[in-house]
Scaffold this motif. Structure first.
Motif, PDB file in Angstrom:
ATOM      1  N   UNK A 366       0.835  -1.209   0.000  1.00 22.80           N
ATOM      2  CA  UNK A 366       0.000   0.000   0.000  1.00 22.80           C
ATOM      3  C   UNK A 366       0.874   1.265   0.000  1.00 22.80           C
ATOM      4  N   UNK A 367       0.530   2.264  -0.832  1.00 24.66           N
ATOM      5  CA  UNK A 367       1.248   3.541  -0.788  1.00 24.66           C
ATOM      6  C   UNK A 367       0.736   4.339   0.411  1.00 24.66           C
ATOM      7  N   UNK A 368       1.590   4.612   1.382  1.00 26.90           N
ATOM      8  CA  UNK A 368       1.165   5.071   2.706  1.00 26.90           C
ATOM      9  C   UNK A 368       0.540   6.477   2.704  1.00 26.90           C
ATOM     10  N   UNK A 369       1.250   7.452   2.121  1.00 22.53           N
ATOM     11  CA  UNK A 369       0.796   8.848   2.215  1.00 22.53           C
ATOM     12  C   UNK A 369      -0.545   9.058   1.502  1.00 22.53           C
ATOM     13  N   UNK A 370      -0.825   8.227   0.515  1.00 15.95           N
ATOM     14  CA  UNK A 370      -2.049   8.402  -0.274  1.00 15.95           C
ATOM     15  C   UNK A 370      -3.244   7.678   0.336  1.00 15.95           C
ATOM     16  N   UNK A 371      -3.015   6.845   1.333  1.00 12.11           N
ATOM     17  CA  UNK A 371      -4.110   6.008   1.844  1.00 12.11           C
ATOM     18  C   UNK A 371      -4.218   6.083   3.367  1.00 12.11           C
ATOM     19  N   UNK A 372      -3.532   5.150   4.055  1.00  8.59           N
ATOM     20  CA  UNK A 372      -3.709   5.025   5.505  1.00  8.59           C
ATOM     21  C   UNK A 372      -3.238   6.259   6.281  1.00  8.59           C
ATOM     22  N   UNK A 373      -2.275   7.026   5.748  1.00 10.59           N
ATOM     23  CA  UNK A 373      -1.800   8.225   6.447  1.00 10.59           C
ATOM     24  C   UNK A 373      -2.213   9.493   5.697  1.00 10.59           C
ATOM     25  N   UNK A 374      -3.226   9.385   4.850  1.00  6.01           N
ATOM     26  CA  UNK A 374      -3.675  10.540   4.053  1.00  6.01           C
ATOM     27  C   UNK A 374      -4.291  11.614   4.946  1.00  6.01           C
ATOM     28  N   UNK A 375      -5.178  11.156   5.873  1.00  8.40           N
ATOM     29  CA  UNK A 375      -5.962  12.100   6.666  1.00  8.40           C
ATOM     30  C   UNK A 375      -5.115  13.028   7.544  1.00  8.40           C
ATOM     31  N   UNK A 376      -3.957  12.535   8.021  1.00  5.81           N
ATOM     32  CA  UNK A 376      -3.203  13.356   8.984  1.00  5.81           C
ATOM     33  C   UNK A 376      -2.437  14.510   8.349  1.00  5.81           C
ATOM     34  N   UNK A 377      -2.276  14.506   7.055  1.00  4.38           N
ATOM     35  CA  UNK A 377      -1.638  15.637   6.388  1.00  4.38           C
ATOM     36  C   UNK A 377      -0.119  15.528   6.327  1.00  4.38           C
ATOM     37  N   UNK A 378       0.462  16.324   5.414  1.00  4.82           N
ATOM     38  CA  UNK A 378       1.890  16.212   5.086  1.00  4.82           C
ATOM     39  C   UNK A 378       2.796  16.548   6.269  1.00  4.82           C
ATOM     40  N   UNK A 379       2.374  17.542   7.072  1.00  5.30           N
ATOM     41  CA  UNK A 379       3.252  17.997   8.149  1.00  5.30           C
ATOM     42  C   UNK A 379       3.464  16.907   9.212  1.00  5.30           C
ATOM     43  N   UNK A 380       2.340  16.316   9.649  1.00  4.31           N
ATOM     44  CA  UNK A 380       2.452  15.265  10.663  1.00  4.31           C
ATOM     45  C   UNK A 380       3.153  14.034  10.078  1.00  4.31           C
ATOM     46  N   UNK A 381       2.908  13.740   8.797  1.00  3.91           N
ATOM     47  CA  UNK A 381       3.606  12.615   8.159  1.00  3.91           C
ATOM     48  C   UNK A 381       5.106  12.834   8.230  1.00  3.91           C
ATOM     49  N   UNK A 382       5.527  14.056   7.897  1.00  4.18           N
ATOM     50  CA  UNK A 382       6.962  14.360   7.906  1.00  4.18           C
ATOM     51  C   UNK A 382       7.527  14.172   9.315  1.00  4.18           C
ATOM     52  N   UNK A 383       6.742  14.589  10.338  1.00  2.00           N
ATOM     53  CA  UNK A 383       7.239  14.482  11.720  1.00  2.00           C
ATOM     54  C   UNK A 383       7.357  13.019  12.144  1.00  2.00           C
ATOM     55  N   UNK A 384       6.649  12.123  11.457  1.00  2.00           N
ATOM     56  CA  UNK A 384       6.722  10.694  11.775  1.00  2.00           C
ATOM     57  C   UNK A 384       7.717   9.976  10.865  1.00  2.00           C
ATOM     58  N   UNK A 385       8.436  10.735  10.067  1.00  2.00           N
ATOM     59  CA  UNK A 385       9.447  10.131   9.199  1.00  2.00           C
ATOM     60  C   UNK A 385       8.860   9.422   7.991  1.00  2.00           C
ATOM     61  N   UNK A 386       7.671   9.858   7.568  1.00  5.00           N
ATOM     62  CA  UNK A 386       7.004   9.171   6.467  1.00  5.00           C
ATOM     63  C   UNK A 386       7.139   9.956   5.169  1.00  5.00           C
ATOM     64  N   UNK A 387       7.963   9.443   4.268  1.00  7.26           N
ATOM     65  CA  UNK A 387       8.167  10.093   2.974  1.00  7.26           C
ATOM     66  C   UNK A 387       6.899   9.960   2.150  1.00  7.26           C
ATOM     67  N   UNK A 388       6.680  10.935   1.276  1.00  6.85           N
ATOM     68  CA  UNK A 388       5.476  10.909   0.433  1.00  6.85           C
ATOM     69  C   UNK A 388       5.482   9.698  -0.499  1.00  6.85           C
ATOM     70  N   UNK A 389       6.682   9.148  -0.795  1.00  5.53           N
ATOM     71  CA  UNK A 389       6.765   8.004  -1.716  1.00  5.53           C
ATOM     72  C   UNK A 389       6.814   6.655  -0.983  1.00  5.53           C
ATOM     73  N   UNK A 390       6.571   6.689   0.343  1.00  6.66           N
ATOM     74  CA  UNK A 390       6.725   5.447   1.124  1.00  6.66           C
ATOM     75  C   UNK A 390       5.691   4.385   0.728  1.00  6.66           C
ATOM     76  N   UNK A 391       6.186   3.166   0.527  1.00  5.55           N
ATOM     77  CA  UNK A 391       5.311   2.029   0.205  1.00  5.55           C
ATOM     78  C   UNK A 391       5.479   0.985   1.314  1.00  5.55           C
ATOM     79  N   UNK A 392       4.361   0.529   1.879  1.00 10.03           N
ATOM     80  CA  UNK A 392       4.422  -0.476   2.953  1.00 10.03           C
ATOM     81  C   UNK A 392       4.100  -1.856   2.385  1.00 10.03           C
ATOM     82  N   UNK A 393       4.869  -2.839   2.837  1.00 11.02           N
ATOM     83  CA  UNK A 393       4.604  -4.216   2.422  1.00 11.02           C
ATOM     84  C   UNK A 393       4.383  -5.078   3.657  1.00 11.02           C
ATOM     85  N   UNK A 394       3.273  -5.809   3.672  1.00 12.37           N
ATOM     86  CA  UNK A 394       3.056  -6.827   4.687  1.00 12.37           C
ATOM     87  C   UNK A 394       3.329  -8.154   3.983  1.00 12.37           C
TER      88      UNK A 394
END
Ligand SMILES: *Cc1c(COP(=O)(O)O)cnc(C)c1O
Length: 414
Positions: A366-394
């Motif tokens: 799943x592409x993180x910033x576009x889905x599961x972390x979309x609602x929190x916005x770019x600023x909070x994502x950045x503070x959590x170390x989440x790049x806009x291009x981050x892809x998560x694999x389970x």
């Protein structure tokens, strides 16, 4: 079963139901779907309600099939008691509902499951102050503690960036300060790690993930490890102090967090999860070796900018992960180089499935910033170390060659 013998992880889970007495020779705990539990003697009903004798009363507070699962999770975590909930968030919500009140202060890792983060924002609106800290270093946790701090909350391996909390030293700090230490063990599961060993008082597991493992049932659990002295907790009501102090926490959580809050696990889901739990250890060996192989493949590819997996020597917490965890988990995330369209990449995969959820037998991506972390916005994502291009694999239990081939082929198209 010999009750005096110390059986291994899988043997214990497989034979757990037999230890409590088999119903009709059934080797699985039967699925009890009754909402109410009746007694031929009305005095007995009253006595069960008053807690004077054990028994079931109404499905929201307990059910025999759910109890059998609670017993299994409790054995996995080696706790003094476990409660199950409808979802992992139900278990975390129960902590919030039953242990905190306006004026309470929480120190929480900033690297959190997105909905837990959102729940803490809700708490903040109700007068509960939450300090978010970089929990990979105990010094940040220590600096955030105030006289109102009631709990310290961390995840083992944070989803999705895989930061590993300074688990042992935070445990020592909490012990020293008499603070309740709560660890969300979902990403490791009790097969890889028991938070009790680092002093956690309460352990949360989203049973939906690797414990259930098949992506066919939601569930959550909360285990009291016995490590916390509840006489030090200021918000236990007198009603829940009737038994020995070791029982106080769960007594209040059962009443306030389960009975009143109502996120109760159903018997059908409990049955699915209990069946899944039997193979947790087997599946984990496979998902973890697949994940390590995939992380290595990604790290060696020039189209990949970064790979986050505690099993790689390049991971900042590789050393403590090696020390604390049996292996490094099913979760990894990575960033593609700038200019590569992550959606095109995802669409070229044929084995891995674009989907949310974690710990499924199937590999999910799943592409993180576009889905599961979309609602929190770019600023909070950045503070959590989440790049806009981050892809998560389970990572699932597919054959390793098929999985590696799928990613290699999709990368070639970039
Ligand atoms: C999924 C998850 C939860 C919530 O579990 P649900 O069953 O989806 O409610 C909580 N914590 C972590 C770390 C998770 O991955």
């Amino acid at each position: 079963m010999n009750d005096k013998k110390n059986y291994g992880f899988t043997t214990t889970i497989l034979h757990s139901d037999r230890r409590k007495g088999i119903e009709h020779g059934s080797l699985h705990k039967p699925m009890h779907t009754s909402v109410a539990f009746g007694y031929s003697d009305a005095r007995q009903l009253a006595s069960v309600f008053q807690g004077k004798e054990p028994g079931f009363r109404y499905g929201r507070q307990g059910n025999p099939t759910v109890s059998a699962l609670e017993e299994k999770v409790n054995q996995m975590e080696q706790g003094v008691g476990t409660l199950c909930f409808a979802t992992g968030m139900g278990a975390i919500g129960a902590v919030f509902q039953s242990l905190l009140r306006a004026g309470s202060h929480v120190v929480s890792s900033a690297y959190l499951f997105g909905n837990t983060n959102s729940l803490w924002q809700t708490a903040a609106g109700q007068g509960i102050d939450v300090a978010f800290v970089d929990a990979t270093d105990v010094a940040h946790v220590a600096a955030a503690i105030t006289p109102q701090t009631r709990i310290v909350f961390v995840e083992t391996i944070a989803n999705p960036r895989t930061q590993v909390a300074d688990l042992k030293r935070i445990g020592e700090l909490c012990k020293e300060r008499g603070l309740l230490y709560i660890v969300d063990n979902t990403m490791t599961s009790p097969y890889l790690f028991r938070p009790k060993l680092v002093g956690a008082g309460l352990v949360i597991n989203a049973l939906t993930k690797s414990i259930g493992g098949h992506g066919n049932a939601l569930g959550g659990s909360l285990t009291d490890t016995g490590a916390y002295d509840w006489t030090r907790y200021p918000h236990i009501a007198d009603n829940y102090k009737k038994a020995a102090p070791a029982q106080w926490g769960l007594a209040q959580i059962r009443a306030k967090g389960l009975r009143d809050f109502g996120a109760s696990l159903g018997p059908e889901a409990a049955h699915h999860i209990a069946v899944g739990a039997e193979t947790l250890a087997l599946r984990t060996v496979r998902t973890n070796s697949n994940a390590l192989a995939l992380a290595r493949l990604l790290e060696a590819d020039e189209r990949v900018a970064a790979v986050h997996y505690p099993g790689l020597a390049s991971h900042p917490q590789h050393a403590i992960s090696s020390e604390l965890f049996r292996s490094f988990g099913f979760l990894l995330s990575f960033e593609l180089k700038e200019g590569i369209d992550c959606f095109d990449f995802l669409n070229r995969l044929t084995v891995a499935i674009p989907a949310s959820n974690l710990g499924d037998n199937r590999t999910l991506i799943i592409p993180v910033a576009h889905t599961i972390f979309y609602e929190m916005g770019a600023e909070r994502r950045a503070s959590m170390g989440i790049a806009e291009s981050l892809i998560r694999v389970s990572v699932g239990i597919e054959d390793e060659d098929d999985l590696l081939d799928d990613f290699a082929t999709a990368l070639e198209g970039c």
